[in-house]
Design an enzyme around this catalytic site. Sequence first.
Site, PDB file in Angstrom:
ATOM      1  N   GLU A   1     -29.384  33.776  22.410  1.00  0.00           N
ATOM      2  CA  GLU A   1     -28.592  33.988  23.642  1.00  0.00           C
ATOM      3  C   GLU A   1     -27.182  33.436  23.473  1.00  0.00           C
ATOM      4  OE1 GLU A   1     -32.284  32.535  26.459  1.00  0.00           O
ATOM      5  OE2 GLU A   1     -30.410  31.448  26.427  1.00  0.00           O
ATOM      6  N   PRO A   2     -26.411  33.951  22.556  1.00  0.00           N
ATOM      7  CA  PRO A   2     -25.070  33.388  22.372  1.00  0.00           C
ATOM      8  C   PRO A   2     -24.123  33.808  23.491  1.00  0.00           C
ATOM      9  CG  PRO A   2     -25.418  35.242  20.901  1.00  0.00           C
ATOM     10  CD  PRO A   2     -26.683  35.087  21.668  1.00  0.00           C
TER      11      PRO A   2
ATOM     12  N   CYS B   1      -1.700  20.652  41.519  1.00  0.00           N
ATOM     13  CA  CYS B   1      -1.478  19.265  41.934  1.00  0.00           C
ATOM     14  C   CYS B   1      -2.675  18.375  41.579  1.00  0.00           C
ATOM     15  CB  CYS B   1      -1.141  19.216  43.417  1.00  0.00           C
ATOM     16  SG  CYS B   1       0.564  19.688  43.657  1.00  0.00           S
ATOM     17  N   GLU B   2      -2.916  18.289  40.326  1.00  0.00           N
ATOM     18  CA  GLU B   2      -3.893  17.410  39.674  1.00  0.00           C
ATOM     19  C   GLU B   2      -3.316  17.226  38.273  1.00  0.00           C
ATOM     20  OE1 GLU B   2      -7.086  16.399  40.648  1.00  0.00           O
ATOM     21  OE2 GLU B   2      -7.094  17.521  42.535  1.00  0.00           O
TER      22      GLU B   2
HETATM   23  N1  PLP Z   1     -28.454  30.039  26.885  1.00  0.00           N
HETATM   24  C1  PLP Z   1     -28.460  29.123  27.864  1.00  0.00           C
HETATM   25  C2  PLP Z   1     -29.725  28.867  28.585  1.00  0.00           C
HETATM   26  C3  PLP Z   1     -27.293  28.409  28.190  1.00  0.00           C
HETATM   27  O1  PLP Z   1     -27.315  27.485  29.154  1.00  0.00           O
HETATM   28  C4  PLP Z   1     -26.097  28.694  27.466  1.00  0.00           C
HETATM   29  C5  PLP Z   1     -24.851  27.977  27.761  1.00  0.00           C
HETATM   30  O2  PLP Z   1     -24.721  27.157  28.611  1.00  0.00           O
HETATM   31  C6  PLP Z   1     -26.133  29.678  26.473  1.00  0.00           C
HETATM   32  C7  PLP Z   1     -27.328  30.323  26.203  1.00  0.00           C
HETATM   33  C8  PLP Z   1     -24.905  30.046  25.689  1.00  0.00           C
HETATM   34  O3  PLP Z   1     -24.371  28.986  24.962  1.00  0.00           O
HETATM   35  P1  PLP Z   1     -23.134  29.246  24.004  1.00  0.00           P
HETATM   36  O4  PLP Z   1     -22.060  29.861  24.815  1.00  0.00           O
HETATM   37  O5  PLP Z   1     -22.754  27.910  23.480  1.00  0.00           O
HETATM   38  O6  PLP Z   1     -23.614  30.160  22.923  1.00  0.00           O
END
Ligand code: PLP
Length: 409
Positions: A269-270, A338-339
């Site tokens: 799941e990138p 404004c931070e």
């Molecule tokens: N899968 C899950 C459950 C996540 O929480 C995240 C990121 O927060 C990702 C995948 C993707 O991570 P990345 O963008 O570092 O590949």
Amino acid sequence: MQLSDQNQYTIQGIDPTQLTEKFGSPLYVYDGATIRRKTEALQHAFAGVNMKIKFACKSNTNLAVLRLMKEIGVELDVVSPGEFEMGKLAGYDASQITFTPSGVPFYEVKEAVEAGALVNVDSLPLLEWFGQTFGNTKPCLIRIKPNVAAGGHEKIMTAHADSKFGISVLLLDDILEIVKKYDIKIIGLHQHTGSDIKDAEPFLQVADILFETAKHFPDLEIVDLGGGFKVSYMPGDAVTDMTLLGNKISERFKKFCSEYGRELQLWFEPGKFLVSESGYLLVTTTVVKEDPARNFVHVDSGLNHLIRPMMYGSYHHILNVSNPTGEEKPYNVVGYICETDTFASDRNLPEVRQGDTLAFLNAGAYGFTMSSNYNARFRPAEVLVDNGEARLVRRRETLEDLLLTQQGL
Ligand code: PLP
């Protein structure tokens, strides 16, 4: 972004300053060719196994980006009903979308399951509820917390013992008891270690934990190892070696499948890996302030548009695309909010003049999706450059957008 022989930066042959002239500033720009290239690299690295990519679309939910993902065979991972609906609007079938919630109300899970999505169950109470509600009529995955600490920053580590995410692997007996009680159909195990993980070792460590845990679940079809591959943020930055990782994980996965007795699917799941480097936030220099302590460059943006430097201390490389050959000087690049919204401290840049266009790199992931209307500022427009053409894929916000939900005007 390429630097031509004439010392001009271009995105697929297009001068970024032409993009800000045409579509305004600040502007998010995504290079479709980079998304295609990164996806192919991941597919290539795992060509030897049955691998599926589920894009973690929290990193970028522009529908044009989601449609591009669909076109190139990438499915989706979502974390909310809103992302789920966006996936469907982009043309995904619900069955191609996995819902990975984190302590959400159970009705969100019910709606997603009834609409046809697969869910990664992330707590024992949710598992119990899932069993009571669906028995063995709907399949699900379980999100395991392997108790492994890895990631580029403590805020983006999600699998260590103190992390809120998933069900600790130490609670395996409790998981099995609930699964047995309701005869729940567990078809996959999931875990996500964190972000910006460079070395193969943590990926192998969590893979081994999931493979070991998997032996207790006879009906598995999927092992999901999450995302988290490290990309390059600064020139010369070390990144995850995808070929090496692909070889090592594939080898162990094949061994696991043969022990398990069946060929399973390996999911990733990138987010960042697919879109981070495709994105640029183009901003315009509003004021150059030569202070006795520092030279400040103010830009027409701030933590409302790109919060990662302020939230995680993230490094975003900056190019002065208007003056690439200028004499280098140190600057603090800061926003107009404004931070204290410092994008970069003591950063050497080719001389910056008022009106110059600067490009923040690695803005394709967790850039626009983490933006806000703080200080009643409008969020930027977004442009996708694909096949040599720049297309506006989100218009800039207006005051009407900000007032849309307010009552009694
Ligand atoms: N899968 C899950 C459950 C996540 O929480 C995240 C990121 O927060 C990702 C995948 C993707 O991570 P990345 O963008 O570092 O590949």
